[in-house]
Design a protein around this motif. Structure first.
Motif, PDB file in Angstrom:
ATOM      1  N   THR A   6       0.831  -1.194   0.000  1.00 12.40           N
ATOM      2  CA  THR A   6       0.000   0.000   0.000  1.00 12.40           C
ATOM      3  C   THR A   6       0.873   1.255   0.000  1.00 12.40           C
ATOM      4  OG1 THR A   6      -1.699  -1.175   1.205  1.00 12.40           O
ATOM      5  CG2 THR A   6      -1.793   1.222   1.256  1.00 12.40           C
ATOM      6  N   ARG A  74       6.092  -9.945  13.223  1.00 11.50           N
ATOM      7  CA  ARG A  74       6.291  -8.513  12.975  1.00 11.50           C
ATOM      8  C   ARG A  74       7.770  -8.200  12.740  1.00 11.50           C
ATOM      9  NH1 ARG A  74       2.221  -7.946  17.049  1.00 11.50           N
ATOM     10  NH2 ARG A  74       0.350  -6.903  16.212  1.00 11.50           N
ATOM     11  N   LYS A 100      -3.747 -10.558   9.816  1.00 10.97           N
ATOM     12  CA  LYS A 100      -4.161  -9.323  10.502  1.00 10.97           C
ATOM     13  C   LYS A 100      -3.004  -8.328  10.583  1.00 10.97           C
ATOM     14  CE  LYS A 100      -6.337  -7.779  14.830  1.00 10.97           C
ATOM     15  NZ  LYS A 100      -5.306  -6.828  15.267  1.00 10.97           N
ATOM     16  N   ILE A 101      -1.826  -8.813  10.920  1.00 10.03           N
ATOM     17  CA  ILE A 101      -0.652  -7.944  11.038  1.00 10.03           C
ATOM     18  C   ILE A 101      -0.290  -7.356   9.673  1.00 10.03           C
ATOM     19  CG2 ILE A 101       1.833  -7.955  11.497  1.00 10.03           C
ATOM     20  CD1 ILE A 101       1.170 -10.084  13.708  1.00 10.03           C
ATOM     21  N   CYS A 102      -0.346  -8.181   8.637  1.00 10.94           N
ATOM     22  CA  CYS A 102      -0.030  -7.691   7.292  1.00 10.94           C
ATOM     23  C   CYS A 102      -1.024  -6.622   6.854  1.00 10.94           C
ATOM     24  CB  CYS A 102      -0.036  -8.850   6.302  1.00 10.94           C
ATOM     25  SG  CYS A 102       1.407  -9.931   6.411  1.00 10.94           S
ATOM     26  N   ARG A 103      -2.293  -6.824   7.186  1.00 10.41           N
ATOM     27  CA  ARG A 103      -3.302  -5.835   6.820  1.00 10.41           C
ATOM     28  C   ARG A 103      -2.980  -4.496   7.491  1.00 10.41           C
ATOM     29  NH1 ARG A 103      -7.525  -8.413   8.571  1.00 10.41           N
ATOM     30  NH2 ARG A 103      -7.710  -9.646   6.674  1.00 10.41           N
ATOM     31  N   GLU A 104      -2.603  -4.547   8.757  1.00 15.53           N
ATOM     32  CA  GLU A 104      -2.259  -3.321   9.483  1.00 15.53           C
ATOM     33  C   GLU A 104      -1.012  -2.659   8.915  1.00 15.53           C
ATOM     34  OE1 GLU A 104      -1.836  -4.887  13.370  1.00 15.53           O
ATOM     35  OE2 GLU A 104      -4.002  -4.999  13.783  1.00 15.53           O
ATOM     36  N   ALA A 105      -0.057  -3.489   8.439  1.00 21.41           N
ATOM     37  CA  ALA A 105       1.220  -2.965   7.942  1.00 21.41           C
ATOM     38  C   ALA A 105       1.185  -2.621   6.464  1.00 21.41           C
ATOM     39  CB  ALA A 105       2.324  -3.994   8.203  1.00 21.41           C
ATOM     40  N   GLY A 106       0.076  -2.938   5.776  1.00 19.19           N
ATOM     41  CA  GLY A 106      -0.003  -2.661   4.351  1.00 19.19           C
ATOM     42  C   GLY A 106       0.793  -3.607   3.484  1.00 19.19           C
TER      43      GLY A 106
END
Length: 415
Positions: A6, A74, A100-106
């Motif tokens: 992203t 992470r 979930k972590i990847c979504r938060e990190a883009g």
């Protein structure tokens, strides 16, 4: 596998992190192809089976607890400058927090799974699959989107070997059991110990000829057209489709619900065929579960259990199909057979599947709209299917070639 992280354009060189794959060489072959294309590749091994099938540089053994996994993951994303994460199935214990972590990190997550449409296609979808898919349930959207797409390139069949699939699974499980000392905190996402599954498979193999003979006789009677029938294909008890994307805790309550509704609402003279999943491990006796439910609701003489055989002809001849959320429902849709979904499925779309509920379905099964299914299929291929398969060298070659192309942002390759 499209899309860059992203907020930026796709880099020429990706840093790809592979998590858990299929029991077999899929991720090793993918790692080789990505490396040959100039990308950096890393792979997390959670058990001895993962390690057995990797055998390439960049392997990382994860030997700590599930609770410690998010912090470890992470750190991997940062330390290895990961641009893309690839995994098989997004509902495994270590995959859920990773997504979930990847979504938060883009960071894009590319999820392999069995094909939404089979055979000769596999799923490779950005962000999540099945109940986690971002595909809409709006038939108009599929018709509009498909109208703007070019025709699908010619598609060729690929060979597949059940023996190969079984052998690869056996070797994976043996390696897992023999190396539990090295991975002391590993816990399989499947509900049974590999030894228990092995005993179940042994029982099935011992009775294979008897099961095949009985199934062939039943299939012949059904296809002779002596009585109209409905088809209910079972799914694997361990499947996340059942555990997380359906209202059922397992297949037993689903069997009881379907048989009871059939007994109360199906027209007289119709039959219900319950089809065993070809990869069921034999730990549960689903034939007995089905017979018990049929006897309980007074339809023991109208319910059949099909242990083996190709589901395609039996689906094509059915008056209708009831499924929790099995991808076999697309066999029915492709053949114009009415389909009812009890759980959450990407193909549970108005104009494709019946929306009035199971009790009404038996009396008035509505066939899918062919134009909507054609549009749905075209969009699936564009967004989340690639040609190939997992259980022959030719099929794997095709999958990894198309997967790398998707990761690099290229359209579907000619075959």
């Amino acid at each position: 596998m499209t899309a860059a992280p992203t907020g930026g354009s796709a880099p020429d060189v990706r840093s790809v992190l592979l998590l858990q794959g299929l029991m077999g060489p899929l991720f090793r072959r993918l790692g080789q192809e990505l490396t040959a294309a100039g990308h950096r590749v890393h792979k997390v091994n959670f058990n001895g089976g993962d390690r057995l099938y990797w055998r390439l540089p960049g392997g990382i053994d994860y030997r700590s607890t599930l609770a410690e996994w998010p912090a470890f993951f992470r750190a991997l994303l940062t330390d290895l400058a990961i641009t893309d994460v690839v995994l098989f199935g997004d509902c495994r214990d270590h995959h859920l927090p990773a997504v979930k972590i990847c979504r938060e990190a883009g960071v894009p997550v590319h999820v392999f799974d069995e094909g939404y449409i089979r055979p000769d296609w596999v799923t490779l979808e950005l962000g999540g699959v099945n109940g986690h898919s971002s595909l809409p349930r709006d038939p108009d959207w599929y018709r509009r989107t498909a109208a703007a797409l070019p025709p699908v390139p010619p598609h060729q069949q690929v060979p597949a070997s059940f023996r190969r699939r079984a052998t690869e699974g056996l070797l994976y499980n043996v390696a897992d059991v023999l190396t539990r000392w090295r991975y002391p905190h590993w816990s399989n996402h499947r509900p049974w110990h590999p030894v228990v599954e092995g005993i179940g498979w042994y029982r099935k193999l011992r009775l294979r000829r008897q099961r095949e003979t009985q199934s062939a006789a039943l299939l012949q009677r059904l296809l002779a057209g002596t009585a109209p029938y409905y088809l209910f294909p079972l799914q694997l008890e361990s499947d996340a489709q059942i555990r997380l994307h359906s209202p059922f805790a397992g297949m037993a309550p689903a069997i009881r619900l379907v048989v009871e509704s059939f007994a109360r609402h199906a027209p007289a003279g119709t039959r219900l065929v319950v089809k065993e999943h070809p990869l069921d491990n034999g730990v549960r006796n689903w034939a007995q579960e089905t017979a018990d439910a049929a006897a309980l609701f007074g339809v023991g003489d109208r319910v059949d259990y099909l242990a083996t055989g190709d589901i395609v002809p039996i689906a094509q001849g059915a008056r209708g199909m009831v499924t929790v959320n099995s991808t076999s429902g697309t066999f029915g849709l492709a053949s114009g057979v009415p389909v009812l979904v009890l759980g959450h499925a990407v193909y549970d779309v108005p104009d494709l599947t019946n929306q009035a509920g199971i009790d009404a379905f038996w009396q008035d099964p509505v066939p899918p709209d062919p134009a909507t299914f054609a549009a749905f299929r075209r969009v699936l291929i564009e967004r989340c299917l690639i040609p190939g398969g997992f259980f022959s060298d030719e099929a794997l070659d095709k999958v990894v070639r198309h997967a790398v192309a998707r990761l690099e942002g290229h359209p579907l390759l000619p075959e």
